[in-house]
Design a protein around this motif. Sequence first.
Motif, PDB file in Angstrom:
ATOM      1  N   GLN A  96     -50.041  95.120  -9.279  1.00 45.29           N
ATOM      2  CA  GLN A  96     -51.233  94.415  -9.721  1.00 45.29           C
ATOM      3  C   GLN A  96     -52.445  95.073  -9.073  1.00 45.29           C
ATOM      4  OE1 GLN A  96     -51.124  91.700 -11.966  1.00 45.29           O
ATOM      5  NE2 GLN A  96     -49.028  92.438 -12.134  1.00 45.29           N
ATOM      6  N   LEU A  97     -53.268  95.694  -9.869  1.00 49.72           N
ATOM      7  CA  LEU A  97     -54.460  96.344  -9.331  1.00 49.72           C
ATOM      8  C   LEU A  97     -55.448  95.295  -8.858  1.00 49.72           C
ATOM      9  CD1 LEU A  97     -54.924  99.118 -12.031  1.00 49.72           C
ATOM     10  CD2 LEU A  97     -54.024  99.387  -9.713  1.00 49.72           C
ATOM     11  N   VAL A  98     -56.058  95.591  -7.730  1.00 48.84           N
ATOM     12  CA  VAL A  98     -57.010  94.658  -7.145  1.00 48.84           C
ATOM     13  C   VAL A  98     -58.375  95.314  -7.111  1.00 48.84           C
ATOM     14  CG1 VAL A  98     -57.567  93.286  -5.113  1.00 48.84           C
ATOM     15  CG2 VAL A  98     -55.169  93.688  -5.750  1.00 48.84           C
ATOM     16  N   ALA A  99     -59.363  94.626  -7.610  1.00 51.40           N
ATOM     17  CA  ALA A  99     -60.710  95.184  -7.615  1.00 51.40           C
ATOM     18  C   ALA A  99     -61.210  95.331  -6.189  1.00 51.40           C
ATOM     19  CB  ALA A  99     -61.649  94.280  -8.406  1.00 51.40           C
ATOM     20  N   PRO A 100     -61.731  96.461  -5.835  1.00 45.97           N
ATOM     21  CA  PRO A 100     -62.249  96.644  -4.472  1.00 45.97           C
ATOM     22  C   PRO A 100     -63.597  95.959  -4.326  1.00 45.97           C
ATOM     23  CG  PRO A 100     -62.658  98.600  -5.770  1.00 45.97           C
ATOM     24  CD  PRO A 100     -61.897  97.661  -6.664  1.00 45.97           C
ATOM     25  N   PRO A 101     -64.026  95.770  -3.079  1.00 48.84           N
ATOM     26  CA  PRO A 101     -65.363  95.189  -2.890  1.00 48.84           C
ATOM     27  C   PRO A 101     -66.436  96.122  -3.436  1.00 48.84           C
ATOM     28  CG  PRO A 101     -64.463  96.010  -0.824  1.00 48.84           C
ATOM     29  CD  PRO A 101     -63.361  96.072  -1.823  1.00 48.84           C
ATOM     30  N   VAL A 102     -67.544  95.539  -3.819  1.00 50.69           N
ATOM     31  CA  VAL A 102     -68.650  96.334  -4.368  1.00 50.69           C
ATOM     32  C   VAL A 102     -69.414  96.966  -3.212  1.00 50.69           C
ATOM     33  CG1 VAL A 102     -70.799  96.255  -5.668  1.00 50.69           C
ATOM     34  CG2 VAL A 102     -68.831  94.863  -6.391  1.00 50.69           C
ATOM     35  N   GLN A 103     -69.455  98.273  -3.199  1.00 51.25           N
ATOM     36  CA  GLN A 103     -70.153  99.000  -2.138  1.00 51.25           C
ATOM     37  C   GLN A 103     -70.929 100.154  -2.756  1.00 51.25           C
ATOM     38  OE1 GLN A 103     -67.117  98.885   1.623  1.00 51.25           O
ATOM     39  NE2 GLN A 103     -66.499 100.029  -0.148  1.00 51.25           N
ATOM     40  N   THR A 104     -72.127 100.330  -2.294  1.00 57.07           N
ATOM     41  CA  THR A 104     -72.899 101.483  -2.765  1.00 57.07           C
ATOM     42  C   THR A 104     -72.695 102.649  -1.804  1.00 57.07           C
ATOM     43  OG1 THR A 104     -74.813 100.681  -1.566  1.00 57.07           O
ATOM     44  CG2 THR A 104     -74.644 100.068  -3.880  1.00 57.07           C
ATOM     45  N   VAL A 105     -73.050 103.799  -2.286  1.00 56.67           N
ATOM     46  CA  VAL A 105     -72.867 105.008  -1.492  1.00 56.67           C
ATOM     47  C   VAL A 105     -73.854 105.016  -0.337  1.00 56.67           C
ATOM     48  CG1 VAL A 105     -72.907 107.523  -1.560  1.00 56.67           C
ATOM     49  CG2 VAL A 105     -72.106 106.230  -3.548  1.00 56.67           C
ATOM     50  N   GLY A 106     -73.358 105.342   0.853  1.00 56.84           N
ATOM     51  CA  GLY A 106     -74.200 105.329   2.039  1.00 56.84           C
ATOM     52  C   GLY A 106     -75.045 106.576   2.187  1.00 56.84           C
ATOM     53  N   GLN A 107     -75.751 106.612   3.307  1.00 57.16           N
ATOM     54  CA  GLN A 107     -76.588 107.765   3.598  1.00 57.16           C
ATOM     55  C   GLN A 107     -75.770 108.887   4.225  1.00 57.16           C
ATOM     56  OE1 GLN A 107     -79.772 106.190   6.083  1.00 57.16           O
ATOM     57  NE2 GLN A 107     -81.153 106.310   4.316  1.00 57.16           N
TER      58      GLN A 107
END
Lengths: 837, 404
Positions: A154-165
Amino acid sequence: MNATRITGLIALAASFALSACGGGGAPTVANVAPSQAATASAYTGPAPATADVQAFEVNLWNNIRVQNRCGQCHNATSPAQMPNFARSDDVNLAYVQANTVVNLAQPSQSIMVVKVSGGHNCWLADNNACGQILTTWITNWANATGQTSSTAVQLVAPPVQTVGQSLNFPASYTDYQNTVYTLTSKYCVRCHSTTADPSVEQAPYHADPNLAIAYPAAIPKIDFTGCSPFVAGNSDGTKTPLSCGVNSRLYQRLLTDNHNCWDNCASDAAQMLAQIQAFAQMLTPSNIDPSLVVSDAITLTQGTIASGAARYDADTIAKYEFQSVVNNTTFDTSGIDPAADLTISGNVTLAGGWGINVGAGGKAQATTSSSSKIYNLIQATGEFSVEAWVAPALVAADKSYMVSYSGGDTTRNFTLGQTNQDYDFMLRTSTTALTGMPQLQTPNAAMALQASLQHVVLTYDPVNGRQIYVNGVNVGGADPQKGGTIANWDSTFALVLGNEVSGDRSWQGLIKFVAIHSRAMSAAQVMQNFNAGVGERYYMLFNVASVTNVSQAYIMFTVSQYDSYGYLFYQPTFISLDPTVTSANLPSIPVQGIRIGLNGAIPQVGQAYIPLNTTVTAANYTPTGEVLSPIGTVIALQSGPATDQFFLTFDVLGSQSHVVVEPTPTAPAPSPGPVVADIGVKTFAQVNATLSALTGVPTSNANVVATYQAVQQQLPPTPTLESFSAANQVGVAQLAIQYCNVAVNTPALQSQLFGVSLSPSQFTTQAGINAVTSALAQRVLGSGLNSSPPASSVTNELSSLIGQLCQTNSCTTSTGTNAVAAAACATAFGSSNMLIN
Amino acid sequence: MRQIARRAAATPHLVTLAVRAAACAGALALLGGTAFAQAPNADQATRMYNRIAGVPPTAAQLSQMTSAGDPVTAALIATNDPAFYNNTIRNMAAPWTNRNQSVFVPLNDYTATVIGMVRDNVPFNTLLSADLVYIGDGKSGEGTYSPANNAMYDALDANNVDLSAHLVTSTQSALSGIPAAATAGIMTTRGAASAFFINGTNRAMFRFTMLNHLCNDLPTVMDITRPPDRIRQDVTRSPGGASTLFLNNCIGCHSGMDPMAQAFAYYNFSATDPTMTDTTGQIVYTAGQTQPKYHINNTNFPQGFNTPDDAWNNHWRTGPNYVLGWSATLPGSGNGAKSMGQELESSAAFTSCQVTRVFKTVCLRAPNSAADFTQINSMITSFQAHNYSLRQPFAEGAAYCMGN
């Protein structure tokens, strides 16, 4: 969380935590170190109600209900800790409870495993080892009832994260020039430069005098991992993190490879690191280019663990997965007591992505007492298998042992060894020596052993004898010594990896997995375990919903930590976790030029998906997604799997695009060759042809051909004066003598050469001598050439020579005269006048 | 410049200084078109003849040269000498035909084809794509061409046959049984196949072609930043458990080489002599069917590229190897050895390589001054203008280095 099943598991986890051993809600107690001698009373309760209960009983329950494991608390009596899956009074009731804390589809994700791996009353020194052993038992249960491979992950959606610096390389090379280049331009320029001598010239040209060439070449060799917090967070800017820049190849080549250090490698490396850090300090962290088409970010461990194909482990009696090393011990996680844990010594380190790196002299060895289970269990069956995932570091190795069960190099039960690119199987049987010889070896021509991760299985049974499988294929051939028995094994030997117990058969490389089975695995079982692979894999889901405008759309990669230095990415797949997105409503989505980003920047190396150009179409989309490419690639590790944060960029994704156009590189200036003499020498064939032209003797003359073939490779092979040697001159003289001998003794050629036919008294008068010397000088010097010496300088020498020769040779006979004439001819034609070009 | 030099002829050091001064002042470029306007003197003509043919000129030849309108015209006379073909060209080409790069190897169809192309002024920029092979004319008892052995050329050698007179043109497609579209100049000769298609993975053909005809061995073109998408499965990505080795070394060559060497996916050499010496056996071409050698050791990295066909792609058109000067009129990709050969032979590096090698042959040194490089550029331009006749740079290089 999209999966109901996973939500349920979390609820179970909570209830389990609340009822852990020691009273409701009690914190996890400190680890105890129960005896490994498992004790359990004989079971006298109800018979298993079903086959599954029986599988539970045999594979898990019997192992955990003992007093020194789960049965101490999770029992039916006292303290009767719930869930009491280890109760000994009724296996059917225990089964009901156990089902609340196991995940037969993904045994490693069972609450029971996670709990113990996290520190809950592990009975060993290493929590991970307990978790692995529990996983093995649960897996065996699942395999017995065929539940492992039948359930989809069962695939689990990962947390929403934007690309860092990240720190990004500036466009200008000035900072590089003022830091790292101060070293490379001084110490690396003799090879890593377009101006280097062609014999040692070597890309990358990071030391090139032209910085427009040097800087782009240096960028892939510099890694600013660990530098960014310093630059971003420290106002004083005085303290550099120790880890800043240590992944840089320019640093590692000096530190670990001792690559052409200019003084002392350690101090040279330190200088290089200081310059890399100085370079980093000049930079400011920046966000990723906002014009890029980018996915969300995710770390490896935020992915969904992928359950691999089921292994065949029914007869495993010792197993090493090398997930951890505690107190120099790595653990036997077979679950078969007694555990034959290995003590590492010498040059052995834990490898990233599970495994041990074995260096020169290192080994990992079990005690003789714990190793005796191997003897006992294999003697009971009379057959066995040794299975290993190994990556040999060397392909030129002799008598290097990977796995050995022995008492020394001269006495063993079995050994898996390496001889160059062959695997060796030594085995003591009634038809072989106590050393296990003669060995069975993979055919030399097959070069079965490669310096890559390989699955190697040795099997033995009395009927078929020894067999060697490499990557699922039997490459060992038939065993000439088959038909014996192993009744003569010695129970006092020890299991050792990476060496011989005597320490004199060092093997170098990576060992990721070893298992010993008490049965000879069938070819199908070997292939099954090869296909199951090794190590832990994750499905990493990169969110592209906002780019594609498809609900819960992801680009999914299967990813694992490949080794200590890199991650393996493969099988990029477009998938939506929204069950309402189907082939009926999915729009066409062009996908081009995927790059894998890491920690805010885009690595330059390993980007295998840049050429990708495909389109996700409704016709090809299934509930398991649409595979975009079958290709895999390796991306260099930076900080480690716990913190390395990945993202994707796209040249084209859906309606958005950002095509990367590489800058046009600067062409290097032509590299001037060395200043050498303006003149040279004739080379071998030219010497031969010139002598032929001077004497008139054809090159096809049999005598000449014989001499030429004999001295051909002694004649000058190259035309430079600088390379001319005395040996060349000797060869020239030999050939000139032969040509002149043929010419002088061939009447027609003789008269052609000298302008007259030589008389027996030719050299009795000066006029006769002059006739010969003048003719020779004329031929070898040519006429009217200012670059030639005066003819007299040649004729005088030749006259003097003839005079001297006639003092010791008869110059009044035809034979004697011809001999002297030939000598004069060879002197003239074998000289520099002929040779200089 | 020659006039300056001549005035200082009595004092060689002054000559050198004068030449250098002229070069430094950029005067050479101005003199370029007229510097060789006069006929060479006897010394110059003799040197040119010796440098080109390897033998001294006869009196008649010398007279002819000193009467020529200019040194280049005079030098071209030397290219008619049989020794130019039997020695100079043959020994230039011989090292190209074997992995040891030895000049002491038997004559074969690779070498003979180079000799014939130079003799007949066949455009040398078809070296890697033409359906062409030179064979004996049958007048010297050498027998007929066999794709399965080297007997004809061994006989030509044993009989000391003048190759300048007894080689005739033919086609590989007629003699070797491979389709015309599958011929790729010297790369598909028996000589090349026996050396570079035998055993292995066919990468050798690409590597040695790069080395011999673009004058770049892999260490000078390695580029770790190219996409590794076409690197085959036999290349381990973690040698000995250290992927850093792959990411910093292996990938540098394989990322460019493997997609180019895919052009040879249908080729093999039938013999398997591990010593790789010239032996019996012939080139094999399996149209539409990838040779098994492209799939050996495919479990080293199962996620690697599994070669389905002979489609090649030049990843080196971008990145640092852009400077090799790939033709803008070609697409940089295609199918088969012929089009890949065209990609190589149409590059600036190919032309520069051939001309620079000729310069070294007749000047007995590598170019080492600004004047030399100006001359190289001039020779490249002229080489192209003369329809890639290799005799032209021989003549121009010899004239440049004819001395004073």
